[in-house]
Design a protein around this motif. Structure first.
Motif, PDB file in Angstrom:
ATOM      1  N   SER A 133      13.238  -0.365  -1.213  1.00  0.00           N
ATOM      2  CA  SER A 133      12.249  -1.408  -2.530  1.00  0.00           C
ATOM      3  C   SER A 133      12.648  -0.644  -3.632  1.00  0.00           C
ATOM      4  O   SER A 133      12.986  -0.667  -4.612  1.00  0.00           O
ATOM      5  N   VAL A 134      12.892   1.112  -2.882  1.00  0.00           N
ATOM      6  CA  VAL A 134      13.000   2.559  -4.249  1.00  0.00           C
ATOM      7  C   VAL A 134      13.900   2.316  -4.428  1.00  0.00           C
ATOM      8  O   VAL A 134      14.288   2.354  -5.881  1.00  0.00           O
ATOM      9  N   SER A 186       0.392  -0.892  -0.274  1.00  0.00           N
ATOM     10  CA  SER A 186      -0.133   0.532   0.002  1.00  0.00           C
ATOM     11  C   SER A 186       1.224   1.509  -0.319  1.00  0.00           C
ATOM     12  O   SER A 186       0.197   2.418   0.108  1.00  0.00           O
ATOM     13  N   GLU A 187       2.127   1.142   0.684  1.00  0.00           N
ATOM     14  CA  GLU A 187       3.440   2.405   0.298  1.00  0.00           C
ATOM     15  C   GLU A 187       3.028   2.963  -1.483  1.00  0.00           C
ATOM     16  O   GLU A 187       3.039   4.259  -1.523  1.00  0.00           O
ATOM     17  N   PHE A 188       3.287   1.852  -2.111  1.00  0.00           N
ATOM     18  CA  PHE A 188       3.082   2.637  -3.513  1.00  0.00           C
ATOM     19  C   PHE A 188       2.370   1.940  -4.866  1.00  0.00           C
ATOM     20  O   PHE A 188       1.710   2.903  -5.117  1.00  0.00           O
ATOM     21  N   LEU A 189       1.207   0.852  -4.505  1.00  0.00           N
ATOM     22  CA  LEU A 189      -0.352   0.756  -4.885  1.00  0.00           C
ATOM     23  C   LEU A 189      -0.936   1.623  -3.959  1.00  0.00           C
ATOM     24  O   LEU A 189      -0.685   2.666  -3.519  1.00  0.00           O
ATOM     25  N   GLY A 191       6.779  -4.129  -1.291  1.00  0.00           N
ATOM     26  CA  GLY A 191       7.278  -3.068  -1.550  1.00  0.00           C
ATOM     27  C   GLY A 191       7.953  -2.767  -3.470  1.00  0.00           C
ATOM     28  O   GLY A 191       7.851  -1.854  -4.435  1.00  0.00           O
ATOM     29  N   LEU A 192       9.004  -3.783  -3.402  1.00  0.00           N
ATOM     30  CA  LEU A 192       9.763  -4.147  -4.963  1.00  0.00           C
ATOM     31  C   LEU A 192       8.822  -4.340  -5.602  1.00  0.00           C
ATOM     32  O   LEU A 192       8.766  -3.813  -7.085  1.00  0.00           O
ATOM     33  N   PHE A 193       7.663  -5.472  -5.558  1.00  0.00           N
ATOM     34  CA  PHE A 193       6.820  -5.845  -6.516  1.00  0.00           C
ATOM     35  C   PHE A 193       6.009  -4.569  -6.615  1.00  0.00           C
ATOM     36  O   PHE A 193       4.902  -4.828  -7.537  1.00  0.00           O
ATOM     37  N   ALA A 194       5.174  -4.100  -5.615  1.00  0.00           N
ATOM     38  CA  ALA A 194       4.099  -2.968  -6.167  1.00  0.00           C
ATOM     39  C   ALA A 194       4.540  -1.854  -6.836  1.00  0.00           C
ATOM     40  O   ALA A 194       4.160  -1.742  -7.478  1.00  0.00           O
TER      41      ALA A 194
END
Length: 278
Positions: free
Chosen positions: A55-56, A16-19, A240-243
């Motif tokens: 992830s970023v 949910s951080e990136f989606l 996070g990497l996936f998102a």
């Protein structure tokens, strides 16, 4: 906190951080329904943010290295009397745009920190935030073919995107959704809008960690939570990497409507629950 709870919280944070579905809203809701006290979850939340930061760095490693090198070049130019030379190359221009975008985010975060913390305790506020997220995603989805890249981007565009990121500190309002909305409203092309949104998350996440860390770790962490915390942080980084990769593809294909429906449905459910049971 159990291992299962740690995994669920880490998964929620990473996705949910990136989606565009709001990590703050999901963590607050999970904390509420799991019955985890703020004293225990706050240090964990800080560490989860570091997990998503990893992830970023993995996805945008080349860009980050280039930006750091260019920072050194800027410092050298200043000391040799050449000045900032903002438009010397696209990487340098991008670095200054990131700085400009970070300014309104930092100001909003520092001025309204107490208000945002209070909102985390309100299910109604979280529900409203989720409804707002669904709405801005619909607007972002319907934006036309924008063409601005880093060369055409203006400082006012970067400031507006940073302003939207600051607003997203409210629980329930998605940071990635808000910054994407800000970028598309400003005329950025979709690929660059996503990239810029994720790159400006780096100073934002680091800033939140710096601000929250002293209070989070002042009372210490229950040592029995160390195992679930470590697992949760790892899950956060991997999800996070996936998102991030999924978001890049979804935005390019104009495929955000499903997230709007989800955040609207969840927002309504949270508000109804709060009105009836709380």
């Amino acid at each position: 906190m159990t291992y299962i709870q740690g995994i669920i919280l880490g998964l929620a944070q990473g996705l949910s951080e990136f989606l565009p579905i709001s990590s703050s809203g999901h963590l607050a809701l999970l904390q509420y329904f799991f019955g985890i006290s703020s004293e225990n979850v706050l240090p964990f939340a800080v560490l989860l943010h570091l997990g998503t930061l990893i992830s970023v760095f993995i996805v945008y490693w080349k860009d980050i290295v280039a930006l750091v090198k260019e920072l050194g070049a800027v410092i050298k130019d200043i000391f040799t009397g050449k000045g900032l030379r903002i438009n010397a190359n696209p990487t340098r221009r991008l670095g200054f745009m990131i700085i400009v975008a970070t300014i309104p985010t930092a100001i909003i975060g520092l001025l309204f920190n107490d208000l945002f913390n209070a909102m985390y305790l309100s299910l109604i506020a979280i529900g409203i935030g989720l409804l707002i997220t669904g709405t801005i995603l619909v607007i972002a989805e319907r934006m036309g073919r924008n063409s601005k890249g880093i060369k055409e981007m203006k400082f006012r565009n970067a400031f507006f995107v940073g302003l939207m990121q600051g607003v997203a500190i409210c629980p329930g309002i998605s940071r990635s959704g808000s910054t994407l909305f800000g970028g598309l409203i400003s005329g950025l092309n979709r690929e660059f809008a996503v990239k810029f949104a994720f790159l400006i998350s780096i100073p934002s996440i680091l800033g939140s960690v710096i601000v929250e860390a002293p209070d989070a770790f002042k009372a210490g962490m229950d040592m029995s939570f160390i195992g679930p915390v470590v697992v949760g942080v790892l899950v956060s980084a991997l999800s996070g990497l996936f998102a991030i990769k999924a978001m890049i593809k979804l935005v390019s294909n104009k495929n955000l409507m499903g997230f709007s429906v989800y955040t609207w449905a969840l927002g309504i459910a949270v508000i109804v629950y709060a009105l009836i049971f709380v």
